[in-house]
Design a protein around this motif. Structure first.
Motif, mmCIF file in Angstrom:
data_model
loop_
_atom_site.group_PDB
_atom_site.id
_atom_site.type_symbol
_atom_site.label_atom_id
_atom_site.label_comp_id
_atom_site.label_asym_id
_atom_site.label_seq_id
_atom_site.Cartn_x
_atom_site.Cartn_y
_atom_site.Cartn_z
ATOM 1 N N SER A 129 1.152 -1.440 0.342
ATOM 2 C CA SER A 129 0.221 0.226 0.181
ATOM 3 C C SER A 129 0.476 0.839 0.125
ATOM 4 O O SER A 129 2.216 1.037 0.930
ATOM 5 N N HIS B 62 -3.437 2.578 0.389
ATOM 6 C CA HIS B 62 -3.148 3.238 1.370
ATOM 7 C C HIS B 62 -3.866 3.552 2.345
ATOM 8 O O HIS B 62 -4.948 3.866 2.140
ATOM 9 N N THR C 48 1.368 5.008 7.913
ATOM 10 C CA THR C 48 1.344 4.345 7.557
ATOM 11 C C THR C 48 0.047 3.235 8.969
ATOM 12 O O THR C 48 0.544 4.051 9.846
#
Length: 481
Positions: free
Chosen positions: A345, A365, A417
């Motif tokens: 991602s 993502h 993330t």
């Protein structure tokens, strides 16, 4: 009459003399046998001390495993004056016993295929090669039986042993000492020595000596295995540290200087190697590329994929000003080379300082967040996109689109993330996206570096000082007020 009595007495005396001589001779023979037996025991003990000394030296020198195997078998043969010996050890799967050393004249302790048994009568080398290469199941034949029972045995006639399905001529009149090698609860293998009956008849004392050899050999082998495991662990750690150093080199040394903006990024690996990365890519005409990526999984495989992804994206970044087109090129090159259960991602954005616009494409993502100073609210930037590696091209390119927007003075864009929102506290609760929204709104006035540092500090506090189970990466971009 007196003459007869004298003759009788003489005969009796002669008979008594003969009997006395015979008794004396028998007694002397018994004494001689005892002395020889005692001498044999003393000699056997002397050979045993020599074996233990050699074994201790081998442990101290950390001899190679093959040298250790030979020393154990040949040492046991020497101590017990046997003409053959073999050592079988459990393999790493725990399902097979592998011959680690088999002396030239050791009788086969396993069933032989008819073809090998026939060939062995004229070609001893072929038989020996078979015995040295043939692994057994852990319950197979004499070796497997002793390994399973964990009891040492004296086998008086090998060919008559019920664990052999079909004996062969090589096992006729062969006597065997065989014992299990174990250290604590760990089963290591089996050691055996063989001799032809008549040439060597093992006695109770020999069996006790053999059991001592088995015990000491198991200790030496366990010690050697522990040393090997420690050496391999040390080697792996060294290689991981070297890989980690290389990976750190691939991350930006510093944040770039952008006219009218500030940008800050940081990566914190959960372990030695990270499956996350971020990157800044200078482009032509006052444009700047920014990347954040998260490879599924962790460890060496994920780290290799991040390095591949970084190189491919950099090599394609100049081919188009469209982030979606660049990601499509990355996907077409990477998808065929990564495992089906892996994906990446990522977000790639191009910041155009000339037009003061940002264009980004999101490949599966987490949604980027934009804090608007004017409203004080956090917006999630929705743009369609598929993670890299899931599809080889057509679907990815159909759903992954560019999103262009502008930032106003004071606005702050946050990329991160899932190691941030999925960080778990001691109770198993997630840090969550709501905390990230709150943090961004609270910390935006502290600048891009303040946003990154502040969120990491809050995650650390949430984790109670423990290390996160996943990699953490953040990038904050803020337009000057």
């Amino acid at each position: 009459m007196s003459i007869i009595i004298i003759i009788v007495l003489s005969l009796l005396l002669a008979g008594a003399g003969v009997a006395l001589v015979l008794v004396s001779k028998k007694k002397n023979q018994a004494i001689s046998d005892l002395l020889k037996e005692e001498q044999d025991i003393v000699e056997e003990e002397r050979r045993m001390f020599g074996f233990l000394h050699d074994l201790g030296e081998a442990i101290t020198r950390e001899d190679s495993h093959s040298a250790m195997y030979r020393l154990i078998v040949e040492g046991a043969m020497r101590v017990l004056q046997s003409n053959g010996g073999a050592l079988y050890l459990l393999d790493h799967t725990g399902k097979s016993l592998v011959p680690r050393f088999h002396s030239d004249h050791c009788a086969p302790l396993i069933d032989l295929p008819e073809r090998i048994a026939a060939m062995g009568k004229t070609n001893a080398s072929a038989l020996l090669s078979f015995l040295r290469l043939h692994s057994l199941r852990v319950d197979e034949s004499v070796i497997g039986g002793v390994f399973t029972s964990q009891r040492p045995e004296i086998i008086e006639d090998l060919r008559k042993d019920a664990r052999l399905k079909h004996g062969n001529a090589f096992q006729n009149n062969v006597t065997v000492l065989v014992g299990p090698l174990s250290f604590g609860p760990k089963k290591l293998g089996v050691l055996a020595v063989t001799s032809a009956k008549g040439a060597r008849n093992y006695k109770a004392n020999d069996f006790e000596v053999f059991k001592s050899i088995v015990e000491q050999s198991a200790f030496a082998l366990a010690n050697a295995m522990a040393h090997q495991a420690a050496a391999e662990k040390k080697q792996i750690e060294a290689e991981l540290r070297a890989a980690s150093d290389i990976q750190r080199i691939l991350l930006p040394e510093r944040d770039p200087v952008l006219q009218g903006y500030t940008i800050a990024g940081r990566n914190i690996p959960a372990k030695v190697l990270s499956g996350d990365y971020y990157d800044y890519i200078p482009l032509c005409d006052q444009r700047q590329g920014v990347v954040i990526a998260d490879v599924s999984g962790k460890g060496t495989a994920a780290a290799i994929i991040t390095a591949m992804c970084r190189s491919i994206l950099r090599s394609n970044s100049a081919s188009s000003l469209s982030p979606a087109a660049v990601l499509a090129a990355v996907n077409r090159q990477l998808a065929p080379d990564i495992r089906e259960d892996m994906f990446i991602s990522m977000i790639y954005l191009v910041f155009d300082q000339a037009t003061d616009t940002i264009t980004l494409a999101r490949a599966g993502h987490t949604l980027p967040l934009l804090w608007r100073k004017a409203s004080g609210k956090v917006e999630s930037l929705h743009s369609g996109g598929l993670a890299v590696g899931i599809d080889k091209g057509d679907v990815f390119e159909r759903v992954t689109k560019d999103l262009t927007f502008q930032m106003h003075p004071g606005d702050c864009l946050l990329l991160y993330t899932d190691g941030v929102n999925e960080a778990l506290d001691a109770k198993g609760l997630e840090f969550g996206e709501e905390r990230i929204h709150t943090n961004l709104a609270t910390l935006a006035s502290h600048g891009s570096q303040g946003v990154v540092d502040g969120i990491i500090a809050d995650v650390d506090k949430f984790l109670g000082g423990k290390r996160s189970h996943d990699d953490i990466t953040l990038i904050a971009l803020q337009k000057a007020a």
